[in-house]
Design an enzyme around this catalytic site. Structure first.
Site, PDB file in Angstrom:
ATOM      1  N   GLY A  29       0.754  -1.172  -0.021  1.00 11.28           N
ATOM      2  CA  GLY A  29      -0.010  -0.056   0.106  1.00 11.28           C
ATOM      3  C   GLY A  29       0.833   1.367  -0.176  1.00 11.28           C
ATOM      4  O   GLY A  29       0.409   2.038  -0.521  1.00 11.28           O
TER       5      GLY A  29
ATOM      6  N   CYS B  88       3.087   1.718  12.632  1.00 12.85           N
ATOM      7  CA  CYS B  88       3.965   2.523  12.023  1.00 12.85           C
ATOM      8  C   CYS B  88       4.763   3.520  12.929  1.00 12.85           C
ATOM      9  O   CYS B  88       5.861   3.847  12.977  1.00 12.85           O
ATOM     10  CB  CYS B  88       3.671   3.115  10.752  1.00 12.85           C
ATOM     11  SG  CYS B  88       2.551   2.003   9.988  1.00 12.85           S
TER      12      CYS B  88
HETATM   13  C1  LIG Z   1      -1.391  -0.213   6.334  1.00 14.11           C
HETATM   14  C2  LIG Z   1      -1.818   1.011   5.740  1.00 14.11           C
HETATM   15  C3  LIG Z   1      -0.989   1.570   4.599  1.00 14.11           C
HETATM   16  C4  LIG Z   1       0.473   0.893   4.294  1.00 14.11           C
HETATM   17  O1  LIG Z   1       0.102  -0.317   3.511  1.00 14.11           O
HETATM   18  P1  LIG Z   1       1.233  -1.494   3.574  1.00 14.11           P
HETATM   19  O2  LIG Z   1       0.867  -2.331   2.464  1.00 14.11           O
HETATM   20  O3  LIG Z   1       1.540  -1.850   4.944  1.00 14.11           O
HETATM   21  O4  LIG Z   1       2.616  -0.603   2.908  1.00 14.11           O
HETATM   22  C5  LIG Z   1      -1.357   2.755   4.088  1.00 14.11           C
HETATM   23  N1  LIG Z   1      -2.403   3.348   4.417  1.00 14.11           N
HETATM   24  C6  LIG Z   1      -3.196   2.677   5.208  1.00 14.11           C
HETATM   25  C7  LIG Z   1      -4.418   3.711   5.621  1.00 14.11           C
HETATM   26  C8  LIG Z   1      -2.868   1.865   6.010  1.00 14.11           C
HETATM   27  O5  LIG Z   1      -3.699   1.333   7.075  1.00 14.11           O
END
Ligand SMILES: *Cc1c(COP(=O)(O)O)cnc(C)c1O
Length: 390
Positions: A73, A329
């Protein structure tokens, strides 16, 4: 590991057994490179990739050619934001709009652009975390390249009025991106009908594998190429595709979308059971929207005044319960959550906030065990705390 109760599904989710089964052949049986089309193991991988792309398109209401697979993401957010900024800078558009409660994947991409000479407007939110579409409209300037507002917030569960915001952007000729990482597989999404230009998602948030995501990009919208190399992903995101991961993403999304209303009802029941319980405890407040229709079904964020979240988490862990003090994070840092501060919480109260996020594997018994453990843990932490008195 003894029996644990995992209530941190906004951080990540366990992979569904049916997803593991769908992925398994693509490791050591059907291991070909999808670009190697002149022999069968390669062609079979290529076919699996095409089928996964078609399936994702069907699940989310877009065309297969509008689906670009990424490594997560975070990558999808970086691509949408930086790719748009660099593409439209050539036309003199060097302004971007976002909200102050976005995920760091968005916020830190914006900060990086500011260092490169772009200007960014960070819109405030109200006490429930809502961005006002009128604020978006008022912030648009002749040099605005992109608006990026999340579909649903990962800390307090606010579901933003993204359709209205998309309509404003369409009318004003500005591209609109939404980080739908928490929404995909949890809420109904139709990319075309909702009027989005770009949308990010990630498999591990809906019982798929980690390390694979996607950016949907409407035909005619063209952020800069993300990765130079071979011709994969129509030449826009090079690198040999994560075939097993992509097959897993498509399967997990298909399963989540097929069971969406039942899943939402189940998660909301678990959330509401715990919410009702904590509301009987003293000096507690619930963070996020009051209206259940504008809130992620499985997420509860609650502040227990006088009980620091780090200490509560230690007691919960001893009881075998996994929860979070905010986003994974940001934890490990002592800074309070930017989301909780943005909705008006003081530093002291923000530091006493807990996020419980339910998943399909959780049961009503889990919710009861969480209620009991919360009562005990919060009382114990407050008893030891010098600053709390009844
Ligand atoms: C978890 C998350 C991300 C990051 O996604 P990853 O696949 O872990 O890099 C970005 N935006 C939101 C809203 C998230 O909950």
């Amino acid at each position: 590991m003894d029996h644990i109760i995992y209530a941190d599904n906004a951080a990540t989710t366990p992979v569904d057994a049916r997803v593991v089964e769908a992925m398994t052949p693509y490791f050591s049986q059907c291991y070909g490179n999808p670009s190697s089309i002149f022999y069968s193991v390669g062609a079979a991988a290529g076919e699996a990739l095409a089928a996964a792309r078609a399936s994702v398109a069907k699940s989310l209401g877009c065309e297969p050619a509008e689906v670009f697979f990424t490594s997560c993401g975070t990558e999808a957010d970086n691509w949408a934001i930086k790719g748009t900024a660099h593409r439209l800078a050539a036309k003199g558009k060097k302004h971007l709009i976002t909200s102050c409660i976005e995920h760091h994947a968005v916020l830190h991409s914006m900060r990086a652009l500011e260092k490169d000479g772009f200007s960014v407007t960070y819109l405030p939110v109200d006490s429930q975390g809502f961005v006002r579409p009128a604020d978006v409209e008022a912030a648009i300037r002749p040099d605005t390249a992109l608006v990026s507002i999340m579909f649903a917030n990962n800390e307090i569960g606010t579901v933003e009025p993204v359709q209205e915001i998309a309509a404003v952007c369409r009318r004003r000729g500005v591209w609109f991106h939404t980080d739908a990482v928490q929404a995909a597989g949890a809420l109904p999404i139709h990319f075309k009908d909702m009027g989005f230009d770009m949308l990010s998602l990630s498999a591990h948030k809906f019982n798929g594998p980690k390390g694979v995501g996607a950016l949907l990009v409407r035909r005619g919208v063209l952020p800069d190429i993300f990765m130079d190399g071979g011709g994969q992903e129509r030449g826009r995101r090079a690198g040999t595709e994560n075939v097993a991961g992509i097959v897993g993403l498509a399967k997990a999304l298909e399963l989540a979308v097929a069971s969406l209303p039942q899943k939402a009802e189940k998660l909301a029941a678990l959330r509401d059971a715990v919410q009702r319980h904590v509301q009987t405890m003293p000096h507690v407040h619930i963070n996020g929207p009051a209206d259940p229709a504008r809130r992620l079904p499985g997420l509860l964020n609650v502040s227990f005044e006088g009980a620091e979240s780090e200490s509560i988490l230690l007691f919960l862990d001893m009881a075998g319960i996994c929860a979070s003090s905010g986003s994974a994070c940001a934890s490990g840092s002592l800074d309070p959550s930017h989301v909780l501060l943005s909705i008006g919480l003081s530093h002291a109260v923000a530091n006493c906030s807990l996020r419980l996020s339910f998943g399909v594997q959780n049961t009503p018994e889990d919710a009861q065990a969480i209620c009991r453990a919360l009562t005990d843990s919060v009382a114990e932490v407050r008893r030891r705390s010098a600053i709390y008195s009844e």
